[in-house]
Design a protein around this motif. Structure first.
Motif, PDB file in Angstrom:
ATOM      1  N   LEU A 204       3.581 -19.315  25.932  1.00  0.00           N
ATOM      2  CA  LEU A 204       3.175 -19.461  24.202  1.00  0.00           C
ATOM      3  C   LEU A 204       1.958 -20.190  24.113  1.00  0.00           C
ATOM      4  O   LEU A 204       1.857 -21.162  24.885  1.00  0.00           O
ATOM      5  N   VAL A 205       1.127 -19.621  23.400  1.00  0.00           N
ATOM      6  CA  VAL A 205      -0.269 -20.244  22.988  1.00  0.00           C
ATOM      7  C   VAL A 205      -0.533 -20.010  21.536  1.00  0.00           C
ATOM      8  O   VAL A 205      -0.061 -19.065  20.937  1.00  0.00           O
ATOM      9  N   GLN A 206      -1.354 -21.217  21.092  1.00  0.00           N
ATOM     10  CA  GLN A 206      -1.733 -20.996  19.532  1.00  0.00           C
ATOM     11  C   GLN A 206      -2.970 -20.072  19.560  1.00  0.00           C
ATOM     12  O   GLN A 206      -3.606 -19.872  20.287  1.00  0.00           O
TER      13      GLN A 206
ATOM     14  N   GLY B  90      -6.488 -19.705  20.786  1.00  0.00           N
ATOM     15  CA  GLY B  90      -6.679 -20.093  22.061  1.00  0.00           C
ATOM     16  C   GLY B  90      -6.672 -19.399  23.203  1.00  0.00           C
ATOM     17  O   GLY B  90      -7.166 -18.010  22.998  1.00  0.00           O
ATOM     18  N   SER B  91      -6.922 -19.811  24.541  1.00  0.00           N
ATOM     19  CA  SER B  91      -6.868 -18.776  25.648  1.00  0.00           C
ATOM     20  C   SER B  91      -5.660 -18.752  26.543  1.00  0.00           C
ATOM     21  O   SER B  91      -5.076 -19.706  26.559  1.00  0.00           O
ATOM     22  N   GLN B  92      -5.359 -17.863  27.471  1.00  0.00           N
ATOM     23  CA  GLN B  92      -4.481 -17.721  28.526  1.00  0.00           C
ATOM     24  C   GLN B  92      -5.179 -16.660  29.454  1.00  0.00           C
ATOM     25  O   GLN B  92      -5.811 -15.861  29.316  1.00  0.00           O
TER      26      GLN B  92
ATOM     27  N   ASN C 162      -9.214 -14.629  25.617  1.00  0.00           N
ATOM     28  CA  ASN C 162      -9.742 -15.864  24.776  1.00  0.00           C
ATOM     29  C   ASN C 162      -9.601 -15.407  23.359  1.00  0.00           C
ATOM     30  O   ASN C 162      -9.418 -14.279  22.650  1.00  0.00           O
TER      31      ASN C 162
ATOM     32  N   THR D 245       0.494 -10.670  20.606  1.00  0.00           N
ATOM     33  CA  THR D 245       1.684 -10.934  20.925  1.00  0.00           C
ATOM     34  C   THR D 245       2.393  -9.770  21.643  1.00  0.00           C
ATOM     35  O   THR D 245       2.326  -8.498  21.141  1.00  0.00           O
TER      36      THR D 245
ATOM     37  N   VAL E  91       3.394 -12.680  26.321  1.00  0.00           N
ATOM     38  CA  VAL E  91       2.658 -13.555  25.913  1.00  0.00           C
ATOM     39  C   VAL E  91       2.704 -13.458  24.501  1.00  0.00           C
ATOM     40  O   VAL E  91       2.824 -12.606  23.703  1.00  0.00           O
TER      41      VAL E  91
ATOM     42  N   VAL F 209       1.665 -15.307  20.732  1.00  0.00           N
ATOM     43  CA  VAL F 209       0.689 -16.208  20.361  1.00  0.00           C
ATOM     44  C   VAL F 209       1.034 -16.562  18.918  1.00  0.00           C
ATOM     45  O   VAL F 209       1.392 -15.661  17.841  1.00  0.00           O
TER      46      VAL F 209
END
Length: 125
Positions: free
Chosen positions: A11-13, A16-18, A83, A90, A121, A123
């Protein structure tokens, strides 16, 4: 057979980056190219990015300028740096490898298309 193991989902806002990684293993093989595909709920699997063993890259228009794919052939590993993530990113991300594998000793290598199990992933907006 070649197996692919992915890692890095979660989970990422939004904004954000992953970073996703994928490593190939199993028997005698060589890699021609590796890539990332994704499948969002209710949608077909789509290409995200690919990279050849020589470093030539290809990106989906939707991720150009935001995602970067890289490869280390010596480590049989590909990464996807993501990024400026958006909610529409998602999806379940799948690693792919176009390989040549040695099925029978003494015989020529033959093509084998390997897929990972997928990593989710999400988002959050």
């Amino acid at each position: 057979q070649v197996q692919l193991v992915e890692s890095g989902g979660g989970l990422v806002q939004a904004g954000g980056s992953q970073r996703l990684s994928c490593r190939a293993s199993g028997g005698a093989f060589s890699i021609n190219a590796m890539g990332w595909y994704r499948q969002a709920p209710g949608k077909q699997r789509e290409l995200v990015a690919t990279i050849t063993s020589g470093g030539n890259t290809n990106y989906a228009d939707s991720v150009k300028g935001r995602f970067a794919i890289s490869i280390d052939i010596a480590k049989d590993t590909v990464w996807l740096q993501m990024n400026s993530l958006k909610s529409e990113d998602t999806a379940v991300y799948y690693c792919n490898a176009a390989t040549l594998v040695l099925r029978v000793p003494g015989q020529p290598y033959s093509p084998f298309d390997a897929w990972g199990q997928g990593t989710l992933v999400t988002v959050a907006s």
